[in-house]
Write a protein that holds these residues in place. Structure first.
Motif, PDB file in Angstrom:
ATOM      1  N   ASP A 111       0.852  -1.201   0.000  1.00  0.00           N
ATOM      2  CA  ASP A 111       0.000   0.000   0.000  1.00  0.00           C
ATOM      3  C   ASP A 111       0.882   1.244   0.000  1.00  0.00           C
ATOM      4  O   ASP A 111       1.767   1.384   0.847  1.00  0.00           O
ATOM      5  CB  ASP A 111      -0.914  -0.009   1.227  1.00  0.00           C
ATOM      6  N   GLU A 112       0.639   2.169  -0.943  1.00  0.00           N
ATOM      7  CA  GLU A 112       1.490   3.347  -1.085  1.00  0.00           C
ATOM      8  C   GLU A 112       1.020   4.529  -0.254  1.00  0.00           C
ATOM      9  O   GLU A 112       1.712   5.548  -0.185  1.00  0.00           O
ATOM     10  CB  GLU A 112       1.573   3.748  -2.570  1.00  0.00           C
ATOM     11  N   SER A 113      -0.135   4.437   0.362  1.00  0.00           N
ATOM     12  CA  SER A 113      -0.636   5.534   1.180  1.00  0.00           C
ATOM     13  C   SER A 113       0.184   5.669   2.458  1.00  0.00           C
ATOM     14  O   SER A 113       0.430   4.687   3.164  1.00  0.00           O
ATOM     15  CB  SER A 113      -2.104   5.282   1.531  1.00  0.00           C
ATOM     16  N   ALA A 114       0.591   6.911   2.764  1.00  0.00           N
ATOM     17  CA  ALA A 114       1.390   7.149   3.965  1.00  0.00           C
ATOM     18  C   ALA A 114       0.598   6.813   5.225  1.00  0.00           C
ATOM     19  O   ALA A 114       1.132   6.225   6.174  1.00  0.00           O
ATOM     20  CB  ALA A 114       1.854   8.604   4.008  1.00  0.00           C
ATOM     21  N   ALA A 115      -0.679   7.161   5.239  1.00  0.00           N
ATOM     22  CA  ALA A 115      -1.521   6.872   6.402  1.00  0.00           C
ATOM     23  C   ALA A 115      -1.674   5.363   6.590  1.00  0.00           C
ATOM     24  O   ALA A 115      -1.624   4.854   7.715  1.00  0.00           O
ATOM     25  CB  ALA A 115      -2.891   7.525   6.236  1.00  0.00           C
ATOM     26  N   ALA A 116      -1.850   4.650   5.463  1.00  0.00           N
ATOM     27  CA  ALA A 116      -1.997   3.196   5.551  1.00  0.00           C
ATOM     28  C   ALA A 116      -0.699   2.557   6.017  1.00  0.00           C
ATOM     29  O   ALA A 116      -0.714   1.631   6.839  1.00  0.00           O
ATOM     30  CB  ALA A 116      -2.404   2.627   4.195  1.00  0.00           C
ATOM     31  N   LYS A 117       0.425   3.038   5.512  1.00  0.00           N
ATOM     32  CA  LYS A 117       1.720   2.489   5.939  1.00  0.00           C
ATOM     33  C   LYS A 117       1.908   2.660   7.434  1.00  0.00           C
ATOM     34  O   LYS A 117       2.402   1.758   8.118  1.00  0.00           O
ATOM     35  CB  LYS A 117       2.858   3.172   5.170  1.00  0.00           C
ATOM     36  N   LEU A 118       1.527   3.818   7.959  1.00  0.00           N
ATOM     37  CA  LEU A 118       1.647   4.060   9.394  1.00  0.00           C
ATOM     38  C   LEU A 118       0.749   3.115  10.185  1.00  0.00           C
ATOM     39  O   LEU A 118       1.186   2.506  11.174  1.00  0.00           O
ATOM     40  CB  LEU A 118       1.298   5.514   9.705  1.00  0.00           C
ATOM     41  N   ALA A 119      -0.507   2.977   9.732  1.00  0.00           N
ATOM     42  CA  ALA A 119      -1.453   2.104  10.428  1.00  0.00           C
ATOM     43  C   ALA A 119      -0.984   0.652  10.409  1.00  0.00           C
ATOM     44  O   ALA A 119      -1.053  -0.056  11.424  1.00  0.00           O
ATOM     45  CB  ALA A 119      -2.835   2.226   9.795  1.00  0.00           C
ATOM     46  N   HIS A 120      -0.487   0.206   9.258  1.00  0.00           N
ATOM     47  CA  HIS A 120      -0.044  -1.179   9.138  1.00  0.00           C
ATOM     48  C   HIS A 120       1.207  -1.437   9.978  1.00  0.00           C
ATOM     49  O   HIS A 120       1.333  -2.490  10.611  1.00  0.00           O
ATOM     50  CB  HIS A 120       0.236  -1.509   7.671  1.00  0.00           C
ATOM     51  N   THR A 121       2.114  -0.465   9.988  1.00  0.00           N
ATOM     52  CA  THR A 121       3.332  -0.624  10.791  1.00  0.00           C
ATOM     53  C   THR A 121       2.989  -0.686  12.272  1.00  0.00           C
ATOM     54  O   THR A 121       3.539  -1.513  13.017  1.00  0.00           O
ATOM     55  CB  THR A 121       4.313   0.529  10.523  1.00  0.00           C
TER      56      THR A 121
END
Length: 245
Positions: free
Chosen positions: A217-227
């Motif tokens: 997922d390339e979305s910054a918000a999604a990357k943060l949530a997934h991390t």
């Protein structure tokens, strides 16, 4: 209560923990879709945490810090690599709506893990009822985030939510089978080498199958949530390890 009754009750209760995924049935489909990948990330962290902070240390404690322990770990990793190669080959001959291979792999690995856990808890109850209760509580504490993550993973792999819940519960029933097996053999079976083998299964699934899914997922918000979800799963299992050490 007789020892066998304690083992049976503990097995049923542990299997019931797989129903934790049922809370997501209350969510509308559009909202559930938003939490699937965070649940996959949670599962990846929980699987790695369970393998590295619980299963591998237990194997070393039981067998010693010997090369055979790590060979069993590697064998568990490679066996799932081979299994996935076959499943992918088989999968390419099926319709596009068919379940992704990782769904079957997580059920197989979780079933093996639960069987080993049942052997451990059943053996603990045979030795001492209080030890069995403590061992069950430790096992249950790390099963909750793992079962929730596994449920999300099955849905993401193409299962509908009701079928994912049903098969997740069926996979959890191997805990009860393991407990009864331990009681029947009365401690004469040494399954210690299955522990690092199952840990290798979990490490493969987390590293090869799950992490690539939520990092795409390339979305910054999604990357943060997934991390954060991944760290929550990994950190939660670490905290359990140091709490009950």
């Amino acid at each position: 209560m007789p020892t066998l009754v304690w083992i049976l009750v503990s097995g049923v209760l542990m299997s019931a923990l797989a129903l934790v995924g049922s809370v997501t049935l209350l969510l509308p489909e559009k909202y559930f879709g938003r939490v699937v990948l965070p649940l996959v990330a949670l599962a990846a962290g929980s699987l790695l945490g369970g393998a590295l902070f619980h299963m591998l240390p237990e194997a070393v404690e039981a067998l010693g810090n010997v090369l055979a322990v790590y060979a069993s770990l590697a064998l568990g990793f490679v066996s799932f690599l081979v299994l996935e190669q076959f499943l992918h080959w088989h999968h390419c001959h099926r319709s596009k709506s068919a379940h992704r291979p990782v769904g079957y792999m997580i059920l197989l690995a979780d079933g093996l893990h639960n069987f080993i856990g049942g052997l451990a808890v059943g053996g603990a109850f045979v030795l001492d009822i209080r030890l069995g209760i403590i061992t069950w509580l430790v096992a249950a504490a790390h099963e909750i985030p793992q079962e929730l993550g596994d449920f999300g993973l099955l849905v993401h792999s193409g299962w509908n939510r009701r079928h994912a819940l049903m098969f997740n519960v069926a996979s959890a029933l191997t805990f009860l089978i393991g407990g009864v097996t331990a009681y029947g053999l009365s401690g004469s079976l040494n399954v210690a080498f299955l522990v690092p083998f199952a840990a290798g299964n979990f490490i493969y699934i987390a590293a090869a199958d799950l992490i690539p899914q939520f990092t795409a997922d390339e979305s910054a918000a999604a990357k943060l949530a997934h991390t954060l979800s991944f760290v929550l799963g990994l950190g939660g299992l670490f905290l359990l390890a140091i709490t009950f050490a």
